[in-house]
Design an enzyme around this catalytic site. Structure first.
Site, short mmCIF file in Angstrom:
data_model
loop_
_atom_site.label_atom_id
_atom_site.label_comp_id
_atom_site.label_asym_id
_atom_site.label_seq_id
_atom_site.Cartn_x
_atom_site.Cartn_y
_atom_site.Cartn_z
CB SER A 1 -3.17 -21.56 33.18
OG SER A 1 -1.89 -21.60 32.54
CE LYS B 1 -6.56 -14.67 28.79
NZ LYS B 1 -5.42 -14.56 27.56
CB CYS C 1 15.36 -31.77 -2.38
SG CYS C 1 13.90 -30.63 -2.44
CB CYS D 1 14.66 -31.51 -6.44
SG CYS D 1 13.67 -32.87 -5.76
CG ASP E 1 -3.71 -17.39 21.09
OD1 ASP E 1 -4.13 -16.30 21.49
OD2 ASP E 1 -2.74 -17.96 21.20
CD GLU F 1 -8.54 -8.18 36.80
OE1 GLU F 1 -7.54 -8.82 36.19
OE2 GLU F 1 -8.52 -7.80 37.80
CE LYS G 1 -8.16 -11.74 38.02
NZ LYS G 1 -7.02 -10.97 38.50
CD GLU H 1 -4.30 -23.98 13.96
OE1 GLU H 1 -3.17 -23.28 14.38
OE2 GLU H 1 -4.18 -24.53 13.01
CB CYS I 1 10.38 -33.47 -1.89
SG CYS I 1 11.69 -33.83 -2.88
#
Length: 733
Positions: free
Chosen positions: A91, A123, A475, A453, A42, A121, A332, A44, A469
Site C-alpha cells: 500500500s 493517483k 418489526c 411498528c 476514504d 504520477e 516516488k 473516514e 427499536c
C-alpha cells in the site's frame, strides 16, 4: 484481550479504542476490497487509520503483527482462485496536508543525505492489479488482494483490449523472459456514466464511483456465464420459454463482455523481472511503453521539491480534465538504488507517498430529516436534500448517524448545508450555512416511536448514542432488512431476493420471519401477485415469473452454502465474514457454537470479548433458536464441511498463528490446523503446543519465548500440517 501481557500498562480506554478502530478498519477493508461496497468513506477510513497510528505511537505495545497498520488492506475472495504475487505488492502511506508532505520529503532527504529526483504520477481511482508475462505472453492477471495473494482474473483479461495478451518486440531490447508489472484497472468517466445508465435502466442500483464499477466489472465470472449459455443451447427448454432463456443468457453475456471491453489499464510499477536492468523507474516506464504496455503520458520526473508541489497544485485544479477519476498524486523516488536504500515498512514503501486531494464540497438545501430502521433495530436519521452533483454523481440523501450527530453539526430542516462526497464515495453533511438562514428552519426531533411498528424507541444501554427499536421479533422494517440481508452477497448470496422480493414475501404472508424462507414450497410463491404472471395460451392457470423461478433456484442453492455464510446471514450483531469464518472453523457446527460459553468463544482467533458476548446472547434468545431450527428443518447446511478432519495428526494440539504466512490467509491457515484435528487459539499461554510465526509476528513471538513454548516458521508450519508436531520441531535451528 485486555488480560494479555502485551497490553500491560495500556489504559483501558485507549485499549478499547484501539480494538474498536482495528475492527472497524478490518471490516471496512472487507467491504471495500471483497464486496466492492465501501461502508466507510476514504476520509473516514483515513481518519480511523491515522488515529490508530497515533495510539500505537503513544503505546507501542499495541502494535503487533495483527494490527491493520502492519498489513495491506484486502484479501482474495472465494469467487476466484488465489494467485501468489512473485513480489509483494504494498500500500502507500498518505499525506493530506502540505506539512505532512514536507515531513515525508524531509525523511527521504535524511535517509539518503540529499534531495533526489522524484517521479510524479496521478493517483487513479481504480483497482490495483498484478500482471505476469512469461516469454512475452500474458501468464496471469490478479487483483492485489492482501499484497501477497490476489484473485485470478486472467480469463477476463482476454476481453480487456487495454491488457496486452502478447508483448511486442522493443527497439530498447529483447522481450524479457519474465516480467511482472503492477497497474490500475479503471473506467473512463464517460464509460462509468454509461454503465450507471444501464444499471438504472435495468432497475439495478448504480455504482457509487468508477472504482467500484471497475472492480465489479473485472470481478465477473464470465466463464460461468458462458458455460450456462452453452448448457442451455445444448439442452434447451422447449418452445418460447427456452428461446427466451437463451436470449436472456446471451444478452447477459454480451453485456458482461461489453463492459470488460470498456475497462482501461495504466501500468505504474515493476515487480519481478528477468530480461532487462534499469536504474530509474522512469526508465522502466519507457521500456514498458516500448513493449506495448499502457503507461501514463502525464507522469513527470521533477528535479526539485518545488517542481513536486507545482505538479500537485496543477492537477488539484485540473483533476477533472483527465479521462478518469483521480484522488491525488503519487510521488516516488525515481532512482531504484535509492528506493532500496530507503526500504519499506510492513505495509508501505518509504520511498513513495500518496498526496490526497481534499474531497469536493458543495451547497444544497436540506429538505427533511427522516429515519431508517436497520436489521438490528438501529434507528438512523438521514438527510433528504435537493439533488446536487458532487464528485461526478447526483446526491439526494446522506446519513446523519444519530440524533447526537444532528445536534453536534447544528443543522436544521430547511438549512442550506455544506455537503461533501467524503473520500469521493459517501455523502456527508459538514454543517449549515448559517448566513443563509431565513428563520423558517426547524430543528429535527428524534421520534419516540418506531415508524414501522410503533414500539417505544430508546438507547439499548445507558450512554448509547444510537436509538433502537426493541421489537426485533416482529418489526416490519427489521424483518425486511434481515430477510434482504440473508440474500446479501456476503451472506447466502441469493440472487433475486432483494428488498422488493423480501417485502413481497412478508406482505403476502408467505413468511413470518427469515426462518420460514427455507420452508417454502415453490408453489407457495403463486400465492403472491409479485411472483406470478397470467397464464399464456395453452398454460393451465397462473405461472411463476422467470425472476421468481430464478430466485427459488437460488434459495435452494443457498442451503448448501458454507457454515460461515449461515452465521453472517443470521444477523448476529458484530459478526461479519471474518469472525464468522473463524467461528465456523473453530467449532465445526452451529450447535457447538450455540452451546459455547463466552470465554470459549472469545479464545477463537479474530473473535474477542465483544463478538463473543454478542454471539452468546444471540443464541440464548428463544426465537433465534426457532429460526435456526427452521433452517435446519428446511435443509440448510449447518455443519462446516471444511472443518471435517482429513487426518488426526494435530488432535489435542493448541496452535497459535501470528504474523503473515505466504500462501495463506489467517482464515485458511486456521482452517488447515482445525481440519487436522487441532485447535487454534488467539493468545499464547502455558497450554499452547506451538506458535507459528510468520512475517511481522509481533509480541506473541516474545511471549512464546518467555513461556518456553516452541516457535516454528513457515517451513515448520508446512511440516506441522504434513507430518505433525515432531516433524515441525525439527525445523527449529
Amino acid at each position: 484481550m485486555a488480560g494479555d501481557d502485551m497490553f500491560s500498562g495500556v489504559p483501558r480506554a485507549e485499549l478499547a479504542r484501539w480494538i474498536e478502530l482495528a475492527e472497524a478498519i478490518n471490516q471496512a477493508r472487507t467491504d471495500y476490497y471483497q464486496h466492492d461496497k465501501p461502508t466507510l468513506s476514504d476520509n473516514e477510513y483515513d481518519t480511523y487509520f491515522r488515529e490508530l497510528l497515533t495510539l500505537e505511537q503513544d503505546w507501542p505495545q499495541l502494535q503487533s503483527g495483527d494490527s491493520p497498520t502492519l498489513s495491506v488492506g484486502g484479501r482474495s475472495s472465494e469467487m476466484f482462485n488465489a494467485v501468489e504475487h512473485l513480489q509483494r505488492m504494498y500500500s502507500l502511506d498518505n499525506a493530506f496536508t502540505s506539512e505532512e508532505l514536507d515531513g515525508w520529503l524531509s525523511r527521504v532527504e535524511r535517509g539518503i543525505s540529499h534531495v533526489p529526483e522524484f517521479l510524479c504520477e496521478l493517483k487513479i481511482d481504480g483497482l490495483a492489479v498484478d500482471a505476469v508475462y512469461v516469454d512475452g505472453n500474458l501468464s496471469s492477471l490478479a487483483t492485489r488482494g492482501d499484497g501477497r495473494v490476489g484473485e485470478d482474473v486472467t480469463y477476463n483479461a482476454h476481453f480487456i483490449p487495454a491488457v496486452p495478451a502478447v508483448l511486442r518486440p522493443s527497439k530498447k531490447g529483447a522481450i524479457p523472459s519474465l516480467l511482472e508489472v503492477r497497474g490500475e484497472i479503471f473506467l473512463p468517466l464517460s464509460t462509468f456514466l454509461q454503465i450507471n445508465e444501464e444499471q438504472l435502466a435495468q432497475g439495478l442500483s448504480p455504482y457509487a464511483n468508477p472504482r467500484n464499477a471497475a472492480a465489479g466489472t473485472l470481478r465477473q465470472r464470465v466463464d460461468r456465464r458462458q458455460d450456462e449459455l452453452r448448457l442451455a443451447e445444448q439442452s434447451p427448454t422447449p418452445g418460447e420459454r427456452g428461446a427466451a432463456k437463451i436470449a436472456r443468457l446471451r444478452a447477459e453475456l454480451d453485456l458482461s463482455i461489453s463492459r470488460l471491453n470498456g475497462l482501461d489499464l495504466t501500468v505504474h510499477g515493476i515487480g519481478a523481472v528477468d530480461g532487462f536492468e534499469i536504474k530509474r523507474q522512469s526508465q522502466g516506464y519507457e521500456i514498458l511503453k516500448a513493449l506495448g504496455l499502457p503507461v501514463s503520458n502525464l507522469a513527470r520526473v521533477e528535479k526539485s521539491i518545488e517542481g513536486v508541489r507545482e505538479f500537485i497544485d496543477y492537477f488539484g485544479v485540473h483533476r477533472h480534465d483527465v479521462e478518469h477519476e483521480i484522488d491525488g498524486v503519487v510521488i516516488k523516488v525515481d532512482d531504484l538504488a535509492l528506493q532500496v536504500q530507503l526500504g519499506e515498512t510492513a505495509r508501505a514503501p518509504r520511498w513513495a507517498i500518496a498526496y490526497k486531494y481534499p474531497p469536493e464540497v458543495v451547497r444544497t438545501r436540506l429538505l427533511d430529516i427522516q429515519v431508517n430502521v436497520g436489521r438490528t433495530g438501529r434507528v438512523t436519521p438521514f438527510a433528504v436534500m435537493d439533488p446536487v452533483k458532487v464528485a461526478g454523481s447526483t446526491v439526494t440523501m446522506a446519513t446523519l448517524h444519530n440524533a447526537f450527530e444532528v445536534e453536534r453539526k447544528g443543522v436544521l430542516i430547511g438549512d442550506m448545508v455544506f455537503l461533501r462526497k467524503a473520500g469521493d464515495v459517501i455523502p456527508e453533511i459538514l454543517g449549515p450555512v448559517v448566513e443563509a438562514r431565513t428563520g423558517s428552519e426547524r430543528p429535527f426531533v428524534m421520534p419516540t416511536r418506531c415508524p414501522a411498528c410503533g414500539s417505544k424507541l430508546g438507547p439499548a444501554k445507558e450512554g448509547d448514542k444510537d436509538y433502537r427499536c426493541p421489537n426485533a421479533r416482529t418489526c416490519p422494517a427489521q424483518l425486511r432488512e434481515r430477510l434482504s440481508h440473508v440474500a446479501a452477497r456476503g451472506a447466502l448470496d441469493i440472487e433475486g431476493l432483494g428488498e422488493k422480493a423480501a417485502s413481497a414475501l412478508l406482505d403476502c404472508g408467505l413468511v413470518e420471519d427469515e426462518g420460514d424462507l427455507f420452508l417454502l414450497a415453490e408453489n407457495d410463491l403463486l400465492g403472491c401477485e409479485f411472483f406470478r404472471r397470467e397464464p399464456a395460451k395453452g398454460e393451465d392457470g397462473p405461472q411463476l415469473t422467470e425472476n421468481a423461478k430464478s430466485m427459488w433456484a437460488q434459495v435452494q442453492l443457498a442451503k448448501t452454502r458454507p457454515l460461515w455464510r449461515v452465521l453472517v446471514a443470521l444477523s448476529i450483531r458484530h459478526v461479519g465474514p471474518t469472525a464468522a469464518q473463524s467461528l465456523a472453523h473453530a467449532f465445526g457446527n452451529i450447535d457447538a457454537i450455540a452451546e459455547a460459553g463466552v470465554i470459549e468463544l472469545a479464545e477463537v482467533e479474530g473473535v474477542g470479548e465483544t463478538i463473543a458476548l454478542s454471539v452468546h446472547e444471540w443464541f440464548r434468545e428463544p426465537w433465534h433458536q426457532m429460526v435456526v431450527a427452521k433452517w435446519h428443518a428446511g435443509g440448510v447446511q449447518l455443519v462446516d464441511q471444511a472443518g471435517e478432519s482429513v487426518s488426526t495428526e494435530l488432535t489435542g494440539l493448541v496452535v497459535v498463528i501470528t504474523g503473515s504466512l505466504a500462501g495463506y490467509t489467517r482464515e485458511s491457515a486456521a482452517a488447515a490446523v482445525i481440519g487436522r484435528g487441532g485447535k487454534v487459539s488467539g493468545s499464547v499461554s502455558a497450554k499452547t503446543s506451538v506458535v507459528v510465526a510468520g512475517e511481522n509476528s509481533g509480541s506473541k513471538f516474545d511471549k512464546a519465548v518467555t513461556l518456553g513454548v516452541p516457535v516454528v516458521g513457515p517451513a515448520g508450519f508446512e511440516a506441522l500440517l504434513a507430518k505433525g508436531l515432531d516433524a515441525a520441531l525439527t525445523t527449529i535451528k
